[in-house]
Design an enzyme around this catalytic site. Sequence first.
Site, PDB file in Angstrom:
ATOM      1  N   TYR A 142       0.841  -1.197   0.000  1.00  0.00           N
ATOM      2  CA  TYR A 142       0.000   0.000   0.000  1.00  0.00           C
ATOM      3  C   TYR A 142       0.879   1.252   0.000  1.00  0.00           C
ATOM      4  O   TYR A 142       0.656   2.185  -0.771  1.00  0.00           O
ATOM      5  CB  TYR A 142      -0.916  -0.038   1.225  1.00  0.00           C
ATOM      6  CG  TYR A 142      -1.837   1.134   1.348  1.00  0.00           C
ATOM      7  CD1 TYR A 142      -3.095   1.117   0.735  1.00  0.00           C
ATOM      8  CD2 TYR A 142      -1.478   2.261   2.072  1.00  0.00           C
ATOM      9  CE1 TYR A 142      -3.954   2.200   0.853  1.00  0.00           C
ATOM     10  CE2 TYR A 142      -2.331   3.340   2.189  1.00  0.00           C
ATOM     11  CZ  TYR A 142      -3.563   3.302   1.578  1.00  0.00           C
ATOM     12  OH  TYR A 142      -4.414   4.368   1.692  1.00  0.00           O
ATOM     13  N   ASP A 182     -11.809   7.004   5.723  1.00  0.00           N
ATOM     14  CA  ASP A 182     -10.622   7.868   5.850  1.00  0.00           C
ATOM     15  C   ASP A 182     -11.037   9.311   5.715  1.00  0.00           C
ATOM     16  O   ASP A 182     -11.328   9.762   4.609  1.00  0.00           O
ATOM     17  CB  ASP A 182      -9.591   7.505   4.786  1.00  0.00           C
ATOM     18  CG  ASP A 182      -8.268   8.248   4.945  1.00  0.00           C
ATOM     19  OD1 ASP A 182      -8.183   9.173   5.784  1.00  0.00           O
ATOM     20  OD2 ASP A 182      -7.325   7.912   4.217  1.00  0.00           O
TER      21      ASP A 182
END
Length: 132
Positions: free
Chosen positions: A20, A44
Site C-alpha cells: 500500500y 478515511d
Amino acid sequence: MSTDIAVLSQATMKRACEAYIERTNAGDAAGLVALFATNAVIEDPVGSPPKRGTEIASWFADSVAFGARIFPVGPVRGSHSNEAAFAFDVEFTPPNGVRLRIRSIDACRFDEEGKITSLRAFWGPDDICPAH
C-alpha cells in the site's frame, strides 16, 4: 481472535500494508485498488462517509493526482487476528495548491485471500499541518 476465517500470517498482512505504501508512493492507483477486496470499505478519516466500490478507485485516483507520498514513522504492526496497522505521515497537494501533511494511523482488516476488506484511518483536525 476471529473464528470466521483462518488467521493470516503476519508476513502476508505486513506485505500488503507495505505494498500500500509502495504503490501510493509510485502513483499506482490501479495497483492500490488491486490490494482491496471487491466488497471493501474505506473510512478515511474515521467518522467520514465510508467509501465503497467505484468510490475507492476514484479516491485513489485523486490521491495520485494530488501527489500523495507516505512516510512511515515505524514498522507495520500485526495482530493475533486478520488485522494490521501502521503509522505514517502522508503529504499531498490538494486543488488549493498548498501542500499538506497528515499524521495518520491506518488499521486494515483482511480476508482469507490477503485482500484488504476494511481500511480505517485515524486522524483528526489536529493531525493536519502544512508540509515543509
